[in-house]
Design a protein around this motif. Structure first.
Motif, short mmCIF file in Angstrom:
data_model
loop_
_atom_site.label_atom_id
_atom_site.label_comp_id
_atom_site.label_asym_id
_atom_site.label_seq_id
_atom_site.Cartn_x
_atom_site.Cartn_y
_atom_site.Cartn_z
N GLU A 55 28.35 39.30 41.55
CA GLU A 55 26.76 39.52 42.17
C GLU A 55 27.26 40.70 43.15
OE1 GLU A 55 25.45 36.06 43.86
OE2 GLU A 55 24.58 35.22 41.93
N GLU A 56 28.01 40.59 44.24
CA GLU A 56 29.06 42.01 44.49
C GLU A 56 29.46 42.71 44.22
OE1 GLU A 56 28.61 40.94 47.93
OE2 GLU A 56 27.72 39.32 47.46
N LEU A 57 29.17 42.71 42.79
CA LEU A 57 29.77 44.22 41.84
C LEU A 57 28.73 43.80 40.55
CD1 LEU A 57 30.83 46.73 41.47
CD2 LEU A 57 33.14 46.45 40.93
N PRO A 58 27.86 44.35 40.42
CA PRO A 58 26.76 44.11 39.19
C PRO A 58 26.99 44.39 37.92
CG PRO A 58 25.54 44.81 41.14
CD PRO A 58 26.62 44.16 41.37
N GLU A 59 27.80 45.51 38.08
CA GLU A 59 28.49 47.41 37.33
C GLU A 59 29.40 46.52 36.87
OE1 GLU A 59 26.68 49.46 40.77
OE2 GLU A 59 28.18 47.07 40.63
N SER A 60 30.21 45.83 36.75
CA SER A 60 31.14 44.84 36.47
C SER A 60 30.53 44.36 35.06
CB SER A 60 32.22 43.42 36.95
OG SER A 60 30.91 42.65 37.77
N LEU B 92 37.79 40.83 43.90
CA LEU B 92 38.08 41.36 43.02
C LEU B 92 37.20 41.29 41.95
CD1 LEU B 92 39.46 44.25 41.82
CD2 LEU B 92 41.65 43.05 40.49
N PRO B 93 36.28 41.69 41.73
CA PRO B 93 35.08 40.87 40.34
C PRO B 93 35.81 41.77 39.44
CG PRO B 93 34.06 42.10 42.37
CD PRO B 93 35.23 42.14 42.70
N THR B 94 36.02 40.33 38.25
CA THR B 94 36.75 39.71 37.55
C THR B 94 35.83 38.85 36.23
OG1 THR B 94 38.52 39.75 38.23
CG2 THR B 94 38.63 39.04 36.33
N PRO B 95 34.99 39.76 35.63
CA PRO B 95 34.12 39.15 34.35
C PRO B 95 35.71 38.67 33.59
CG PRO B 95 33.25 40.88 34.61
CD PRO B 95 34.03 40.70 35.65
N ASN B 96 35.35 37.65 32.50
CA ASN B 96 35.74 37.40 30.73
C ASN B 96 35.36 38.16 30.20
OD1 ASN B 96 38.28 35.99 30.20
ND2 ASN B 96 37.17 33.86 29.31
N LEU B 97 36.41 38.90 29.17
CA LEU B 97 35.73 39.72 28.39
C LEU B 97 36.11 38.92 26.49
CD1 LEU B 97 35.70 43.45 28.36
CD2 LEU B 97 34.14 41.89 28.66
N SER B 98 35.46 38.67 25.48
CA SER B 98 36.39 38.03 24.16
C SER B 98 37.36 38.64 23.93
CB SER B 98 34.73 38.71 23.14
OG SER B 98 33.30 38.00 23.46
#
Length: 425
Positions: free
Chosen positions: A343-348, A382-388
């Protein structure tokens, strides 16, 4: 045709599928099974071996800062092609595989143009459509399985291969615009130690992505929040011939404790979707001392406090039933829900979604009933989403990977990096 459309088509045709497959097959045949029964880091020698190979491959691509550090983590940077002043994006995958199934002696088999139906495995058994419904969407695709006696290791060597192929594709095609791309391959993610040796100052990125998800076109934006607990019963051992009134059997108390845990509403066997659980996964010891190892999981971090109180109350109740029995409960924080930091970096997340749309795909925001290195990296700032990454049936000998989805992941990263390139700092 617009220039933007042409750019998208170029990124799709640039991916070298044959080379990507060769990488993946090479990596999965190195045994990198994590070992939870040692304090060494990395916990198994194969992780250092694979990391050394990756480091050499990166250097051969002309990545000048490729290095395997003292902890066996592999680092490297693809230099910016956009003139600079754009954010650094880090891409992360882990070298280890799960200790829950055999990981040595992997014999991969490639199925070209999967025709549908159950997939027989050479060592016995099969990957059935009934237990793997994702197969219904993969007809005509190229799949990779094992012989059925081991894991494949697509979790996360699919992610490793994707990042390595991306790096080489970017270097070979300097017209693809991107900022600095930091590459990081970690160890022991499967046993919860994946970020233990990471220095965020060395990562030096605005955003990171773990390439460690299943299927295609998915963005994992939430994980469980997680704690681990140990319940230790302390009894008194004495020769059983004189045990009456004197023996205090800790292992009996541990068994009674596990049997008294809730079964219908709060276990992995009975929960799904956003439901949390208390999971007793290991028990050991003897008469004098016995311990139960547990994990506590929920998408709401506040639930973990309630779970802790629940097991403390139950453990004390069980101990009180046997005169002389003592009990200790210790709880260790593991990671927190990915959502809280993203939520701190929605562009992620939004840039990852936009990249899928630019490729004509429909993105899906997903939740993980588990965690990733990204859970801890995000919590550390460090904002870190997970990708396929094309993984399926992870942690099972019926695991398989889809080459087409892996190639799509490379294409997606190219598009997403171009979006970050437009963000000047």
């Amino acid at each position: 045709m617009t220039a933007e459309k042409k750019t998208h088509e170029r990124s799709v045709t640039l991916v070298n599928r044959d080379r990507l497959l060769e990488r993946f097959l090479r990596y999965v045949q190195i045994d990198t099974t994590a070992n939870p029964d040692t304090d060494q880091y990395p916990s198994s020698p194969g992780q250092r071996l694979l990391g050394s190979q990756l480091c050499k491959e990166l250097a051969a691509m002309s990545i000048t800062d490729a290095v395997q550090d003292d902890h066996a983590l592999v680092w490297g940077t693809v230099p910016a092609s956009d003139g600079g002043n754009s954010p650094t994006v880090a891409l992360v995958a882990h070298l280890d595989t799960s200790p829950e199934s055999p990981g040595a002696g992997v014999k991969p088999q490639v199925i070209d143009a999967y025709a549908g139906g159950d997939i027989p495995l050479p060592a016995g058994g099969q990957i059935s459509v009934a237990s793997s419904p994702s197969l219904l969407e993969l007809i005509g695709k190229t799949l990779v399985t094992t012989d059925g006696s081991t894991l494949l290791g697509g979790d996360d060597k699919a992610g490793v291969a994707i990042i390595m192929e991306l790096a080489q594709t970017l270097i070979e095609n300097p017209h693809l615009l991107h900022g600095p791309v930091r590459l990081l391959f970690t160890c022991d993610e499967e046993i919860g130690r994946g970020t233990d040796k990471i220095d965020l100052r060395q990562v030096d990125a605005m955003v990171a992505y773990t390439i460690d998800g299943g299927g295609s076109s998915m963005i994992d934006v939430e994980t469980f929040s997680a704690d681990a607990a140990t319940v230790r019963f302390i009894g008194h051992n004495i020769h059983p011939s004189i045990g009456k009134g004197r023996m205090v059997n800790a292992i009996r108390a541990a068994c009674d404790f596990v049997a008294a845990l809730p079964r219908e509403t709060c276990t992995p066997e009975t929960t799904e979707d956003r439901e949390g659980f208390i999971h007793a996964h290991s028990i050991g010891g003897g008469v004098g001392e016995a311990s139960v190892e547990m994990i506590l999981r929920s998408f709401d971090s506040e639930d973990l406090k309630r779970y802790t109180q629940q097991i403390e109350t139950l453990a004390n109740k069980i101990a009180d039933q046997t005169p002389g029995m003592k009990v200790e409960v210790s709880v260790r924080r593991q990671y927190r829900n990915l959502r809280e930091g993203l939520e701190e970096l929605p562009e992620s997340v939004s840039f990852a979604e936009e990249a899928f749309v630019r490729l004509g795909r429909t993105p899906s925001r997903m939740i993980i009933r588990g965690g990733t290195d990204g859970s801890q990296l995000t919590e550390k700032g460090l904002p870190t989403p997970n990708l396929s990454s094309g993984q399926h049936n992870i942690h099972a000998v019926t695991e398989f990977a889809c080459l087409d989805e892996m190639a799509e992941a490379v294409e997606h990263l190219i598009e997403m990096l171009s979006l970050w390139s437009k963000q000047k700092i």
